[in-house]
Scaffold this motif. Sequence first.
Motif, PDB file in Angstrom:
ATOM      1  N   LYS A   1       0.760  -1.329  -0.091  1.00 20.60           N
ATOM      2  CA  LYS A   1       0.084  -0.005  -0.223  1.00 20.60           C
ATOM      3  C   LYS A   1       0.804   1.146   0.043  1.00 20.60           C
ATOM      4  CE  LYS A   1      -3.657   2.328   2.657  1.00 20.60           C
ATOM      5  NZ  LYS A   1      -4.642   2.449   3.789  1.00 20.60           N
ATOM      6  N   MET A   2       0.577   2.228  -0.811  1.00 16.65           N
ATOM      7  CA  MET A   2       1.224   3.588  -0.795  1.00 16.65           C
ATOM      8  C   MET A   2      -0.077   4.747  -0.522  1.00 16.65           C
ATOM      9  SD  MET A   2       3.652   3.098  -3.947  1.00 16.65           S
ATOM     10  CE  MET A   2       5.038   1.778  -3.837  1.00 16.65           C
ATOM     11  N   SER A   3       0.532   5.702  -0.054  1.00 14.78           N
ATOM     12  CA  SER A   3      -0.676   6.664   0.419  1.00 14.78           C
ATOM     13  C   SER A   3      -1.756   7.124  -0.422  1.00 14.78           C
ATOM     14  CB  SER A   3       0.157   7.992   1.077  1.00 14.78           C
ATOM     15  OG  SER A   3       1.167   8.445  -0.115  1.00 14.78           O
ATOM     16  N   SER A   4      -1.227   7.195  -1.807  1.00 18.56           N
ATOM     17  CA  SER A   4      -2.193   7.676  -3.029  1.00 18.56           C
ATOM     18  C   SER A   4      -3.056   6.698  -3.629  1.00 18.56           C
ATOM     19  CB  SER A   4      -1.357   8.371  -4.151  1.00 18.56           C
ATOM     20  OG  SER A   4      -0.447   7.195  -4.528  1.00 18.56           O
ATOM     21  N   ASP A   5      -2.967   5.363  -2.964  1.00 12.81           N
ATOM     22  CA  ASP A   5      -3.809   4.248  -3.521  1.00 12.81           C
ATOM     23  C   ASP A   5      -5.318   4.606  -3.109  1.00 12.81           C
ATOM     24  OD1 ASP A   5      -1.392   3.180  -4.173  1.00 12.81           O
ATOM     25  OD2 ASP A   5      -1.636   1.367  -2.791  1.00 12.81           O
ATOM     26  N   THR A   6      -6.109   3.819  -3.786  1.00 19.81           N
ATOM     27  CA  THR A   6      -7.533   3.962  -3.550  1.00 19.81           C
ATOM     28  C   THR A   6      -7.887   2.564  -3.009  1.00 19.81           C
ATOM     29  OG1 THR A   6      -8.678   3.699  -5.606  1.00 19.81           O
ATOM     30  CG2 THR A   6      -7.889   6.080  -4.812  1.00 19.81           C
ATOM     31  N   ASP A   7      -9.187   2.372  -2.439  1.00 19.74           N
ATOM     32  CA  ASP A   7      -9.684   0.855  -2.211  1.00 19.74           C
ATOM     33  C   ASP A   7     -10.099   0.353  -3.482  1.00 19.74           C
ATOM     34  OD1 ASP A   7      -9.373   1.363   0.599  1.00 19.74           O
ATOM     35  OD2 ASP A   7     -11.299   2.046   1.054  1.00 19.74           O
ATOM     36  N   LYS A   8     -10.806   1.186  -4.376  1.00 20.89           N
ATOM     37  CA  LYS A   8     -11.121   0.350  -5.764  1.00 20.89           C
ATOM     38  C   LYS A   8      -9.875  -0.103  -6.470  1.00 20.89           C
ATOM     39  CE  LYS A   8     -15.242   3.519  -6.408  1.00 20.89           C
ATOM     40  NZ  LYS A   8     -15.959   4.304  -7.284  1.00 20.89           N
ATOM     41  N   GLU A   9      -8.831   0.798  -6.306  1.00 20.52           N
ATOM     42  CA  GLU A   9      -7.672   0.106  -7.039  1.00 20.52           C
ATOM     43  C   GLU A   9      -7.305  -1.025  -6.164  1.00 20.52           C
ATOM     44  OE1 GLU A   9      -5.687   4.292  -8.702  1.00 20.52           O
ATOM     45  OE2 GLU A   9      -5.152   3.610  -6.607  1.00 20.52           O
ATOM     46  N   HIS A  10      -7.252  -1.317  -5.174  1.00 14.95           N
ATOM     47  CA  HIS A  10      -6.810  -2.536  -4.405  1.00 14.95           C
ATOM     48  C   HIS A  10      -7.852  -3.698  -4.879  1.00 14.95           C
ATOM     49  CE1 HIS A  10      -4.722   0.106  -1.097  1.00 14.95           C
ATOM     50  NE2 HIS A  10      -3.667  -0.105  -2.104  1.00 14.95           N
ATOM     51  N   ASP A  11      -9.065  -3.243  -4.954  1.00 15.51           N
ATOM     52  CA  ASP A  11     -10.218  -4.144  -5.126  1.00 15.51           C
ATOM     53  C   ASP A  11      -9.986  -4.968  -6.569  1.00 15.51           C
ATOM     54  OD1 ASP A  11     -11.401  -4.047  -2.738  1.00 15.51           O
ATOM     55  OD2 ASP A  11     -12.983  -2.679  -3.544  1.00 15.51           O
ATOM     56  N   ILE A  12      -9.394  -4.069  -7.519  1.00 15.18           N
ATOM     57  CA  ILE A  12      -9.226  -4.406  -9.068  1.00 15.18           C
ATOM     58  C   ILE A  12      -7.933  -5.303  -8.700  1.00 15.18           C
ATOM     59  CG2 ILE A  12      -8.296  -3.608 -11.121  1.00 15.18           C
ATOM     60  CD1 ILE A  12     -10.066  -1.209 -11.186  1.00 15.18           C
ATOM     61  N   ILE A  13      -6.813  -4.944  -8.132  1.00 12.13           N
ATOM     62  CA  ILE A  13      -5.653  -5.857  -8.169  1.00 12.13           C
ATOM     63  C   ILE A  13      -6.096  -7.404  -7.584  1.00 12.13           C
ATOM     64  CG2 ILE A  13      -3.413  -6.200  -6.977  1.00 12.13           C
ATOM     65  CD1 ILE A  13      -3.141  -3.306  -7.207  1.00 12.13           C
ATOM     66  N   ARG A  14      -7.014  -7.257  -6.358  1.00 16.35           N
ATOM     67  CA  ARG A  14      -7.350  -8.679  -5.776  1.00 16.35           C
ATOM     68  C   ARG A  14      -8.001  -9.386  -7.024  1.00 16.35           C
ATOM     69  NH1 ARG A  14     -11.038 -11.311  -2.704  1.00 16.35           N
ATOM     70  NH2 ARG A  14      -9.906 -12.569  -1.017  1.00 16.35           N
ATOM     71  N   GLU A  15      -9.113  -8.626  -7.723  1.00 15.37           N
ATOM     72  CA  GLU A  15      -9.948  -9.448  -8.467  1.00 15.37           C
ATOM     73  C   GLU A  15      -8.994 -10.046  -9.586  1.00 15.37           C
ATOM     74  OE1 GLU A  15     -12.999  -8.065 -11.817  1.00 15.37           O
ATOM     75  OE2 GLU A  15     -12.909  -6.835 -10.053  1.00 15.37           O
ATOM     76  N   GLU A  16      -8.297  -9.205 -10.311  1.00 15.56           N
ATOM     77  CA  GLU A  16      -7.317  -9.778 -11.385  1.00 15.56           C
ATOM     78  C   GLU A  16      -6.422 -10.688 -10.748  1.00 15.56           C
ATOM     79  OE1 GLU A  16      -7.742  -9.030 -14.590  1.00 15.56           O
ATOM     80  OE2 GLU A  16      -9.331  -7.658 -14.192  1.00 15.56           O
ATOM     81  N   ALA A  17      -5.829 -10.584  -9.701  1.00 18.63           N
ATOM     82  CA  ALA A  17      -4.821 -11.619  -8.865  1.00 18.63           C
ATOM     83  C   ALA A  17      -5.483 -13.000  -8.925  1.00 18.63           C
ATOM     84  CB  ALA A  17      -4.297 -11.089  -7.676  1.00 18.63           C
ATOM     85  N   ILE A  18      -6.856 -13.008  -8.256  1.00 21.10           N
ATOM     86  CA  ILE A  18      -7.374 -14.485  -8.022  1.00 21.10           C
ATOM     87  C   ILE A  18      -7.908 -15.009  -9.498  1.00 21.10           C
ATOM     88  CG2 ILE A  18      -9.643 -15.235  -7.126  1.00 21.10           C
ATOM     89  CD1 ILE A  18      -9.185 -13.468  -4.789  1.00 21.10           C
ATOM     90  N   LYS A  19      -8.362 -14.287 -10.282  1.00 21.22           N
ATOM     91  CA  LYS A  19      -8.798 -14.761 -11.680  1.00 21.22           C
ATOM     92  C   LYS A  19      -7.482 -15.165 -12.302  1.00 21.22           C
ATOM     93  CE  LYS A  19     -10.931 -11.625 -14.149  1.00 21.22           C
ATOM     94  NZ  LYS A  19     -11.150 -10.384 -15.158  1.00 21.22           N
ATOM     95  N   ALA A  20      -6.146 -14.713 -12.162  1.00 19.17           N
ATOM     96  CA  ALA A  20      -5.002 -15.368 -12.744  1.00 19.17           C
ATOM     97  C   ALA A  20      -4.562 -16.437 -11.820  1.00 19.17           C
ATOM     98  CB  ALA A  20      -3.816 -14.205 -12.738  1.00 19.17           C
ATOM     99  N   GLY A  21      -5.297 -17.014 -10.776  1.00 21.38           N
ATOM    100  CA  GLY A  21      -4.760 -18.188 -10.294  1.00 21.38           C
ATOM    101  C   GLY A  21      -4.084 -17.989  -8.819  1.00 21.38           C
ATOM    102  N   ALA A  22      -3.868 -16.627  -8.027  1.00 21.85           N
ATOM    103  CA  ALA A  22      -3.442 -16.577  -6.906  1.00 21.85           C
ATOM    104  C   ALA A  22      -4.744 -16.850  -6.084  1.00 21.85           C
ATOM    105  CB  ALA A  22      -3.115 -15.104  -6.477  1.00 21.85           C
ATOM    106  N   ILE A  23      -4.301 -17.330  -4.547  1.00 24.08           N
ATOM    107  CA  ILE A  23      -5.259 -18.035  -3.815  1.00 24.08           C
ATOM    108  C   ILE A  23      -5.683 -16.554  -2.997  1.00 24.08           C
ATOM    109  CG2 ILE A  23      -4.517 -20.301  -3.734  1.00 24.08           C
ATOM    110  CD1 ILE A  23      -3.233 -19.641  -0.920  1.00 24.08           C
TER     111      ILE A  23
END
Length: 653
Positions: free
Chosen positions: A470-492
């Motif tokens: 996490k960095m100070s300029s991040d938003t919750d929506k940005e984190h949600d997208i990373i999580r969604e794409e990571a799990i879609k790619a096979g991360a648990i």
Amino acid sequence: MSDFKRLKLNLTKPVPSDYEISRNQQPKHITEVARESGVLDSEIEPYGAYKGKVSLDTLERLQDKVNGKYILVTGITPTPLGEGKSTTTVGLAQSLGSHLNRVAFANVRQPSMGPTFGVKGGAAGGGYSQVIPMDEFNMHITGDIHAIGMANNLLAAALDTRIFHESTQTDKGLWKRLCPEKKDGTRDIPIGLLPRVAKLGLDKKDPREWTEEEIGKFVRLDIDPKTITWKRVLDLNDRMLRGITIGQAPTEKGLTRETGFEITVASECMAILALCSSLKDMRERLGRMVVASNKSGEPVTCEDLGCAGALTAILKDAIKPNLMQTLEGTPVFVHAGPFANISIGASSVLADRIALKLAGTDPNLPDEERKGKEGYVITEAGFDFTMGGERFLNIKCRSSGLEPDVIVIVATVRALKVHGGGSEVKAGQQLPLEYTTENLEMLRTGCANLGKHIENAKQYGRSVIVAINKMSSDTDKEHDIIREEAIKAGAIDAIVSNHWEEGGAGAVDLASGIIRAANNEYPGQQPENFSFIYDLESTSIADKISAIAQKMYGAAEVEFLPQAQEKIKEYTAQGFDKLPICIAKTQYSLSHDAKLKGVPTGFKFPIRDIKASVGAGYLYALASEIQTIPGLATKCGFMNVEVNDKGEIEGLF
């Protein structure tokens, strides 16, 4: 670590500089850190108050313990600013040890002072997740890098001196001086040359019975100067030494040749320190190092020069891992620092083995009880998974016999936006607007790079967790997208971590996820068999390189340039084709071209040359121009460094 004493953090905002945070924390004495870690008083050798060397006897004492959990931290394709692998590694150790009451070790590389005084800075982590004292961590520690430099340069001096003496003396003269006759008529053969005697099969007869031909083979290495690969080193970014001419003094009788310097951490001696399993193994590996070929095309080794014993003597203390601590008092092993572009870019096998035993459990414990008592060793691989992670698994794990339980891939919103088409990011310059404001479309496009790294890691049969740094300029929506794409790619899982700003407390969710993953507790998670992406014995040099380039990088094909083709023939003839491969390329792209961001495909991957690190145990293929001694920028880190009236170092970061 039932008697573990946590060091409390005084968290402030905005987060102060790294050296201010480090200085404001009072570390425990290193003997206290050692005792809490399970190291006996007889096994710790203090170097001052806050760092020490751990004896290899520890490994023998604990050999029957069942290893703790082994966690590999790597990352996505980074920006020049770095994405926080070291900070995540340290933050995880702090969280596991200081907040979740687990035995935990962070295992990291020793930083070179070249980058420390250049632009990159040190490698102690950052913010409230760093190794302390950070100034001692980034400068000298216990002198291991200096020992590597001395060993490397002794071999370089021996090599050039041998060429000089062979050019000015007959076989009889060399024999007389190398092995002078003793009073009883026997020959005084130096102990360092006895392995060469055995190599030539001359150990079966008395030297007084050697024929002139046998004496000639023994004393004359007949080195072809054009084939010399061994360079001198220093731990400094001095670009003017990249290409030099040596032997210009009148005393050298015209034996000049062109060569150059490398940074000390690029030395094969450093790779050997990282990969060896014992003092004996280090001695044997040093002896196997190839420095040139003779005029018949046969490899000339450190053993042939009679140097291996002396190099081992120089490195006999460097082989012992260094123990330090984090800001919250959890133990850190700092050992070895191989150059990540042309080498494995990971800390040592010995540090990992010792830490895994210290974090281990009684072999008689039931499995359920073991889960609650086993500790965690978090170790880092340089650059991204494609480079550091791939080498960690295909080279380091082959050497150590160890397998990671979980792979952690560190990602940042900033780096993923770069791969989504964002403007170029440069160290020392203000970030463009798209990196400090929400841009969901750019981020989602860039997540393809993360997806490729997850896909790559899963090829080895290990579960992947994404650490969203996490960095100070991040938003919750940005984190949600990373999580969604990571799990879609096979991360648990993909878990946000704020260890830079909050220390171990900010990484509790990430650490808890890693505990679950290491014990196969995620829904649907199934243990898989660990596997490599190529076989050593049955796969040719070219096919190993192609496997990495196509499976890891996404290349359509590999182009072997003429010099690389010649080296493949040479190394195959010399029997080095069974070694694993390290590919030297840019860290800023999955490809060989730093300008190709995201997930490039269909490209031709060029291999221009191949070199041998026989002692370390791998070949490295050069895909692009990699400077093995970096240069200094106009504005350098050393310009901010000063020592105050108290003798304290200021301005490192």
